[in-house]
Design a protein around this motif. Structure first.
Motif, PDB file in Angstrom:
ATOM      1  N   VAL A  54       0.931  -1.236  -0.278  1.00  0.00           N
ATOM      2  CA  VAL A  54       0.037   0.021   0.086  1.00  0.00           C
ATOM      3  C   VAL A  54       0.963   1.207  -0.087  1.00  0.00           C
ATOM      4  O   VAL A  54       0.503   2.095  -0.812  1.00  0.00           O
ATOM      5  CB  VAL A  54      -1.038  -0.110   1.226  1.00  0.00           C
ATOM      6  CG1 VAL A  54      -1.702   1.405   1.266  1.00  0.00           C
ATOM      7  CG2 VAL A  54      -1.985  -1.114   1.093  1.00  0.00           C
ATOM      8  N   ASN A  55       1.924   1.258   0.887  1.00  0.00           N
ATOM      9  CA  ASN A  55       2.897   2.457   0.951  1.00  0.00           C
ATOM     10  C   ASN A  55       3.573   2.813  -0.611  1.00  0.00           C
ATOM     11  O   ASN A  55       3.465   3.663  -0.969  1.00  0.00           O
ATOM     12  CB  ASN A  55       3.892   2.380   1.916  1.00  0.00           C
ATOM     13  CG  ASN A  55       3.259   2.416   3.175  1.00  0.00           C
ATOM     14  OD1 ASN A  55       2.690   3.286   3.561  1.00  0.00           O
ATOM     15  ND2 ASN A  55       3.723   1.495   4.473  1.00  0.00           N
ATOM     16  N   LYS A  56       4.031   1.582  -1.122  1.00  0.00           N
ATOM     17  CA  LYS A  56       4.537   1.634  -2.399  1.00  0.00           C
ATOM     18  C   LYS A  56       3.548   2.285  -3.496  1.00  0.00           C
ATOM     19  O   LYS A  56       3.800   3.029  -4.358  1.00  0.00           O
ATOM     20  CB  LYS A  56       5.022   0.240  -2.928  1.00  0.00           C
ATOM     21  CG  LYS A  56       5.665   0.172  -4.030  1.00  0.00           C
ATOM     22  CD  LYS A  56       6.350  -1.283  -4.342  1.00  0.00           C
ATOM     23  CE  LYS A  56       6.972  -1.373  -5.595  1.00  0.00           C
ATOM     24  NZ  LYS A  56       7.287  -2.788  -6.268  1.00  0.00           N
ATOM     25  N   LEU A  57       2.222   1.595  -3.445  1.00  0.00           N
ATOM     26  CA  LEU A  57       1.083   2.157  -4.257  1.00  0.00           C
ATOM     27  C   LEU A  57       1.245   3.816  -3.880  1.00  0.00           C
ATOM     28  O   LEU A  57       1.062   4.420  -5.226  1.00  0.00           O
ATOM     29  CB  LEU A  57       0.080   1.449  -3.958  1.00  0.00           C
ATOM     30  CG  LEU A  57      -1.205   1.869  -4.872  1.00  0.00           C
ATOM     31  CD1 LEU A  57      -1.153   1.217  -6.107  1.00  0.00           C
ATOM     32  CD2 LEU A  57      -2.402   1.180  -4.289  1.00  0.00           C
ATOM     33  N   LEU A  58       1.135   4.351  -2.792  1.00  0.00           N
ATOM     34  CA  LEU A  58       0.785   5.297  -2.646  1.00  0.00           C
ATOM     35  C   LEU A  58       1.834   6.545  -3.184  1.00  0.00           C
ATOM     36  O   LEU A  58       1.843   7.453  -3.606  1.00  0.00           O
ATOM     37  CB  LEU A  58       0.719   6.039  -0.931  1.00  0.00           C
ATOM     38  CG  LEU A  58      -0.562   5.360  -0.544  1.00  0.00           C
ATOM     39  CD1 LEU A  58      -0.647   5.604   1.042  1.00  0.00           C
ATOM     40  CD2 LEU A  58      -1.745   6.437  -0.920  1.00  0.00           C
ATOM     41  N   VAL A  81      -6.342   6.425  -4.850  1.00  0.00           N
ATOM     42  CA  VAL A  81      -5.209   5.553  -5.088  1.00  0.00           C
ATOM     43  C   VAL A  81      -5.424   4.345  -4.642  1.00  0.00           C
ATOM     44  O   VAL A  81      -5.059   3.140  -5.343  1.00  0.00           O
ATOM     45  CB  VAL A  81      -3.951   6.426  -4.624  1.00  0.00           C
ATOM     46  CG1 VAL A  81      -2.739   5.423  -4.665  1.00  0.00           C
ATOM     47  CG2 VAL A  81      -3.726   7.576  -5.597  1.00  0.00           C
ATOM     48  N   ILE A  82      -5.581   4.106  -3.150  1.00  0.00           N
ATOM     49  CA  ILE A  82      -5.689   2.876  -2.637  1.00  0.00           C
ATOM     50  C   ILE A  82      -6.596   1.941  -3.231  1.00  0.00           C
ATOM     51  O   ILE A  82      -6.496   0.863  -3.390  1.00  0.00           O
ATOM     52  CB  ILE A  82      -5.976   2.993  -1.222  1.00  0.00           C
ATOM     53  CG1 ILE A  82      -4.915   3.798  -0.451  1.00  0.00           C
ATOM     54  CG2 ILE A  82      -6.203   1.587  -0.529  1.00  0.00           C
ATOM     55  CD1 ILE A  82      -5.103   4.108   1.108  1.00  0.00           C
ATOM     56  N   GLN A  83      -7.886   2.564  -3.541  1.00  0.00           N
ATOM     57  CA  GLN A  83      -8.906   1.726  -4.175  1.00  0.00           C
ATOM     58  C   GLN A  83      -8.773   1.435  -5.455  1.00  0.00           C
ATOM     59  O   GLN A  83      -9.321   0.544  -6.273  1.00  0.00           O
ATOM     60  CB  GLN A  83     -10.465   2.407  -4.042  1.00  0.00           C
ATOM     61  CG  GLN A  83     -11.079   2.303  -2.674  1.00  0.00           C
ATOM     62  CD  GLN A  83     -12.152   3.474  -2.671  1.00  0.00           C
ATOM     63  OE1 GLN A  83     -12.710   3.589  -1.466  1.00  0.00           O
ATOM     64  NE2 GLN A  83     -12.549   3.893  -3.590  1.00  0.00           N
ATOM     65  N   SER A  84      -7.683   1.756  -6.200  1.00  0.00           N
ATOM     66  CA  SER A  84      -7.398   1.481  -7.664  1.00  0.00           C
ATOM     67  C   SER A  84      -6.543  -0.044  -7.814  1.00  0.00           C
ATOM     68  O   SER A  84      -6.563  -0.659  -8.487  1.00  0.00           O
ATOM     69  CB  SER A  84      -6.300   2.397  -8.159  1.00  0.00           C
ATOM     70  OG  SER A  84      -5.158   2.347  -7.616  1.00  0.00           O
ATOM     71  N   ASN A  85      -6.381  -0.379  -6.289  1.00  0.00           N
ATOM     72  CA  ASN A  85      -5.683  -1.743  -6.275  1.00  0.00           C
ATOM     73  C   ASN A  85      -6.765  -2.792  -6.280  1.00  0.00           C
ATOM     74  O   ASN A  85      -7.926  -2.628  -5.427  1.00  0.00           O
ATOM     75  CB  ASN A  85      -4.925  -1.628  -4.869  1.00  0.00           C
ATOM     76  CG  ASN A  85      -4.029  -3.080  -4.763  1.00  0.00           C
ATOM     77  OD1 ASN A  85      -4.818  -4.206  -4.587  1.00  0.00           O
ATOM     78  ND2 ASN A  85      -2.871  -3.189  -4.810  1.00  0.00           N
TER      79      ASN A  85
END
Length: 240
Positions: A54-58, A81-85
């Motif tokens: 999650v941190n990497k995604l952000l 951004v988080i919900q795009s995963n």
């Protein structure tokens, strides 16, 4: 001479002072930096997604969070951004007074795993969900001729199975022979159950449970190879 109402003046001064203090503290609060980012996974303990991912995604989509001024942080954007995963069902993000950015994440829940030409999960809303590198769900395996229609039917069967304690514990696989023709594989027995289509599931399973209970009492379950439920209101068995 006009009398000065000191109480009114005092009250007015107090209001101005309070407003100024609130304004000052609001400016200071906005200028404060994010001290830390906190990620909480709500619900199941099975993590298809990790805090690190999650941190990497952000960072990839939003940039570093820590030491960023609070006024620069757009909570809605972070949630998106988080919900795009693919593993995330819902995210709620908020800032605390002491400068923590808290992200509460609800993961999607797989109920079936497709093992055919392509491999993916089917989630509890009947949608496709990619497999996770971090955790493998112990769910019913779906094999065979998987198409859009047969996947919809498999979801209907899974919904039924998951609402029945005996079936949930004992059915380990759904095999798609063709669209509208499904087989169930059981955990303990050597037989398969020919379900046919997804019509009259209630009636079919009621008949099956009656057969299963009687065969279990007679110790004759291992004598059967195939149990067919696709014929009108009857159970047809093929012995080994």
């Amino acid at each position: 001479p006009m009398q000065v109402n000191w109480n009114v003046l005092k009250l007015g001064g107090l209001v101005v002072l309070t407003a100024a203090m609130f304004g000052f503290s609001e400016i200071r609060n906005q200028r404060r930096q994010i001290e830390q980012s906190e990620i909480n996974f709500l619900g199941d303990n099975d993590l298809y997604l990790t805090e690190a991912s999650v941190n990497k995604l952000l960072i990839q989509n939003y940039g570093p969070i820590k030491n960023r001024p609070k006024e620069e942080v757009v909570l809605n954007t972070i949630e998106q951004v988080i919900q795009s995963n693919d593993m995330v069902k819902k995210a709620q993000v908020y800032l605390t007074i002491d400068g923590r950015l808290v992200s509460n994440i609800v993961q999607r829940k797989p109920i079936g795993r497709i093992e055919s030409a392509s491999k993916f999960y089917l989630d509890d809303e009947g949608k496709r969900m990619q497999l996770s590198k971090h955790h493998s769900a112990r769910v019913t395996i779906i094999t065979g001729a998987v198409t859009g229609k047969s996947l919809e039917d498999a979801y209907v069967i899974l919904e039924y199975i998951n609402n029945d304690e005996f079936l949930r514990k004992n059915v380990i696989g759904i095999h798609v022979v063709n669209e509208g023709d499904y087989q169930l594989r059981f955990r303990l027995e050597n037989f398969v159950v020919n379900l046919g289509g997804v019509d009259n599931l209630n009636e079919k399973f009621k008949n099956f449970m009656a057969f299963y209970a009687k065969a279990a009492r007679d110790n004759s379950l291992e004598n059967y190879a195939v149990v067919s439920l696709e014929f009108n209101n009857q159970v047809v068995c093929t012995k080994i």
